[in-house]
Design a protein around this motif. Sequence first.
Motif, PDB file in Angstrom:
ATOM      1  N   GLU A 143       5.634  62.574  -4.513  1.00  0.00           N
ATOM      2  CA  GLU A 143       4.839  63.762  -4.155  1.00  0.00           C
ATOM      3  C   GLU A 143       3.533  63.717  -4.924  1.00  0.00           C
ATOM      4  N   PRO A 144       2.412  63.398  -4.286  1.00  0.00           N
ATOM      5  CA  PRO A 144       2.279  62.983  -2.888  1.00  0.00           C
ATOM      6  C   PRO A 144       2.827  61.574  -2.687  1.00  0.00           C
ATOM      7  N   PRO A 145       3.163  61.208  -1.434  1.00  0.00           N
ATOM      8  CA  PRO A 145       3.653  59.853  -1.180  1.00  0.00           C
ATOM      9  C   PRO A 145       2.513  58.840  -1.274  1.00  0.00           C
ATOM     10  N   LEU A 146       2.619  57.927  -2.246  1.00  0.00           N
ATOM     11  CA  LEU A 146       1.526  56.981  -2.499  1.00  0.00           C
ATOM     12  C   LEU A 146       2.038  55.543  -2.464  1.00  0.00           C
ATOM     13  N   PHE A 147       1.144  54.650  -2.052  1.00  0.00           N
ATOM     14  CA  PHE A 147       1.420  53.211  -2.011  1.00  0.00           C
ATOM     15  C   PHE A 147       0.288  52.500  -2.736  1.00  0.00           C
ATOM     16  N   ALA A 148       0.607  51.588  -3.637  1.00  0.00           N
ATOM     17  CA  ALA A 148      -0.408  50.843  -4.388  1.00  0.00           C
ATOM     18  C   ALA A 148      -0.448  49.395  -3.933  1.00  0.00           C
ATOM     19  N   VAL A 149      -1.659  48.858  -3.743  1.00  0.00           N
ATOM     20  CA  VAL A 149      -1.804  47.434  -3.434  1.00  0.00           C
ATOM     21  C   VAL A 149      -2.980  46.872  -4.226  1.00  0.00           C
ATOM     22  N   SER A 150      -2.765  45.711  -4.826  1.00  0.00           N
ATOM     23  CA  SER A 150      -3.816  45.076  -5.627  1.00  0.00           C
ATOM     24  C   SER A 150      -4.516  43.997  -4.802  1.00  0.00           C
ATOM     25  N   ILE A 151      -5.855  44.043  -4.822  1.00  0.00           N
ATOM     26  CA  ILE A 151      -6.669  43.128  -4.011  1.00  0.00           C
ATOM     27  C   ILE A 151      -7.795  42.564  -4.868  1.00  0.00           C
ATOM     28  N   ARG A 152      -8.027  41.253  -4.756  1.00  0.00           N
ATOM     29  CA  ARG A 152      -9.139  40.635  -5.467  1.00  0.00           C
ATOM     30  C   ARG A 152     -10.469  41.021  -4.820  1.00  0.00           C
ATOM     31  N   ARG A 153     -11.479  41.120  -5.642  1.00  0.00           N
ATOM     32  CA  ARG A 153     -12.829  41.496  -5.200  1.00  0.00           C
ATOM     33  C   ARG A 153     -13.366  40.567  -4.105  1.00  0.00           C
ATOM     34  N   GLN A 154     -12.993  39.293  -4.193  1.00  0.00           N
ATOM     35  CA  GLN A 154     -13.519  38.281  -3.260  1.00  0.00           C
ATOM     36  C   GLN A 154     -12.970  38.428  -1.840  1.00  0.00           C
ATOM     37  N   ARG A 155     -11.905  39.183  -1.681  1.00  0.00           N
ATOM     38  CA  ARG A 155     -11.271  39.259  -0.361  1.00  0.00           C
ATOM     39  C   ARG A 155     -12.109  40.102   0.597  1.00  0.00           C
ATOM     40  N   TRP A 156     -12.105  39.689   1.857  1.00  0.00           N
ATOM     41  CA  TRP A 156     -12.894  40.354   2.915  1.00  0.00           C
ATOM     42  C   TRP A 156     -12.450  41.805   3.103  1.00  0.00           C
ATOM     43  N   THR A 157     -11.187  42.057   2.803  1.00  0.00           N
ATOM     44  CA  THR A 157     -10.608  43.395   2.963  1.00  0.00           C
ATOM     45  C   THR A 157     -11.145  44.388   1.920  1.00  0.00           C
ATOM     46  N   TYR A 158     -11.608  43.856   0.794  1.00  0.00           N
ATOM     47  CA  TYR A 158     -12.004  44.690  -0.345  1.00  0.00           C
ATOM     48  C   TYR A 158     -13.075  45.736   0.038  1.00  0.00           C
ATOM     49  N   GLU A 159     -14.202  45.243   0.556  1.00  0.00           N
ATOM     50  CA  GLU A 159     -15.282  46.158   0.957  1.00  0.00           C
ATOM     51  C   GLU A 159     -14.870  47.045   2.119  1.00  0.00           C
ATOM     52  N   ALA A 160     -14.070  46.483   3.011  1.00  0.00           N
ATOM     53  CA  ALA A 160     -13.629  47.217   4.201  1.00  0.00           C
ATOM     54  C   ALA A 160     -12.886  48.495   3.804  1.00  0.00           C
ATOM     55  N   VAL A 161     -11.970  48.363   2.844  1.00  0.00           N
ATOM     56  CA  VAL A 161     -11.177  49.526   2.415  1.00  0.00           C
ATOM     57  C   VAL A 161     -12.072  50.545   1.712  1.00  0.00           C
ATOM     58  N   LEU A 162     -12.996  50.042   0.901  1.00  0.00           N
ATOM     59  CA  LEU A 162     -13.899  50.956   0.184  1.00  0.00           C
ATOM     60  C   LEU A 162     -14.788  51.732   1.168  1.00  0.00           C
ATOM     61  N   GLN A 163     -15.272  51.058   2.206  1.00  0.00           N
ATOM     62  CA  GLN A 163     -16.170  51.709   3.174  1.00  0.00           C
ATOM     63  C   GLN A 163     -15.484  52.795   3.981  1.00  0.00           C
ATOM     64  N   ARG A 164     -14.324  52.462   4.528  1.00  0.00           N
ATOM     65  CA  ARG A 164     -13.668  53.404   5.447  1.00  0.00           C
ATOM     66  C   ARG A 164     -12.647  54.288   4.738  1.00  0.00           C
ATOM     67  N   LYS A 165     -12.406  54.004   3.451  1.00  0.00           N
ATOM     68  CA  LYS A 165     -11.432  54.766   2.651  1.00  0.00           C
ATOM     69  C   LYS A 165     -10.078  54.884   3.362  1.00  0.00           C
ATOM     70  N   SER A 166      -9.700  53.807   4.010  1.00  0.00           N
ATOM     71  CA  SER A 166      -8.463  53.788   4.799  1.00  0.00           C
ATOM     72  C   SER A 166      -7.897  52.379   4.831  1.00  0.00           C
ATOM     73  N   PHE A 167      -6.584  52.283   4.895  1.00  0.00           N
ATOM     74  CA  PHE A 167      -5.938  50.999   5.175  1.00  0.00           C
ATOM     75  C   PHE A 167      -4.536  51.263   5.726  1.00  0.00           C
ATOM     76  N   THR A 168      -3.990  50.243   6.367  1.00  0.00           N
ATOM     77  CA  THR A 168      -2.596  50.344   6.801  1.00  0.00           C
ATOM     78  C   THR A 168      -1.782  49.277   6.086  1.00  0.00           C
ATOM     79  N   ILE A 169      -0.498  49.572   5.905  1.00  0.00           N
ATOM     80  CA  ILE A 169       0.442  48.589   5.371  1.00  0.00           C
ATOM     81  C   ILE A 169       1.402  48.276   6.514  1.00  0.00           C
ATOM     82  N   ASN A 170       1.452  47.000   6.880  1.00  0.00           N
ATOM     83  CA  ASN A 170       2.242  46.562   8.023  1.00  0.00           C
ATOM     84  C   ASN A 170       3.342  45.623   7.539  1.00  0.00           C
ATOM     85  N   VAL A 171       4.584  46.002   7.803  1.00  0.00           N
ATOM     86  CA  VAL A 171       5.729  45.201   7.344  1.00  0.00           C
ATOM     87  C   VAL A 171       6.108  44.211   8.449  1.00  0.00           C
TER      88      VAL A 171
END
Lengths: 194, 194
Positions: B42-70
Amino acid sequence: MKISLGAKPIFFPLPVFLVGSYDTAGKPNIMTAAWGGLCCAEPPLFAVSIRRQRWTYEAVLQRKSFTINVPTGTMAGQVDFAGIASGEKVDKFAQLHFTPVKSTFVDAPYVEECPAVLECALHSTQDLGSHMQFIGEIKDVKITDECLDDEKKPLMSLINPIIYDGVGKNYHKLGASLGKAFAGGKIFWQELNE
Amino acid sequence: MKISLGAKPIFFPLPVFLVGSYDTAGKPNIMTAAWGGLCCAEPPLFAVSIRRQRWTYEAVLQRKSFTINVPTGTMAGQVDFAGIASGEKVDKFAQLHFTPVKSTFVDAPYVEECPAVLECALHSTQDLGSHMQFIGEIKDVKITDECLDDEKKPLMSLINPIIYDGVGKNYHKLGASLGKAFAGGKIFWQELNE
């Protein structure tokens, strides 16, 4: 077709591990946890989330140390007990016939019977709501010699960690290999570059 | 006997999942990750660690959103590719024949083919060194209907998530059940109270 279940803390798979600490009375204690994992390479860090009510909470804050102990498949019953009983009332090491060993680098005990152990010095805490996230700097990884290959690399198949299902409340075995990483993907990679 | 391996980011078992985002050009992208998991109820939170060099890094910062797909067991090859190729150069969704679906609650795409999806709104970031820890608030969990029981509870055995060995660089299947949680432990608990 996808069905919405709402805003809930659901994820698969979860690990399951024992957090070792000396409690406020100096007694070695463990608690079972499933919300945690690696979170940084340099420095090497491990994050674990713990509720304020847990006996381990104050222990980690006081000694600024904890261990992460990876149980093996045959230890599911003990792991389950360590998640039900509280160290405030029970000496879980004694009850489970586990051997507490003083860590080499941090002020916390590890479980000799667990094949893989991380000695962690408290790096930072983050209050997230119901849970505090404790981040520990990994000062040493200790592996039972029988679970290492000739190059001293730990073999996951021998460590045989338990996988936890937080929805069905079930412990699972590790299954067979599905193939090497940085290998299977190369099939797609090659097609792309042809 | 335990052997010291030094201060290294080693832990077993690791999950493996795909982080979905719209990149800076608006293209749906995924990256494979293994350093993350649930971190708060509470609240339900998920943590993921990402290196700065990854293409996803800026993407998440810009849109303030991501999905976790199992991903499920049969997807190990695709998962591996998504961890090797960079979204900067490759349209991974197209290459892998994955279907990007716009999330209901956040500004990120999810992978229709994955049986379990978490829609996450960026809650906070924590610079840890080599990795940035992104904490997302889970706004919705979506499960493929075939993986739900009659009470709409997701069944881990049907989701059949992949387990990752970060040392041996191997993907593993989920194995058989070792027994129920909050059950096996009661054997010890009863003995204690007799």
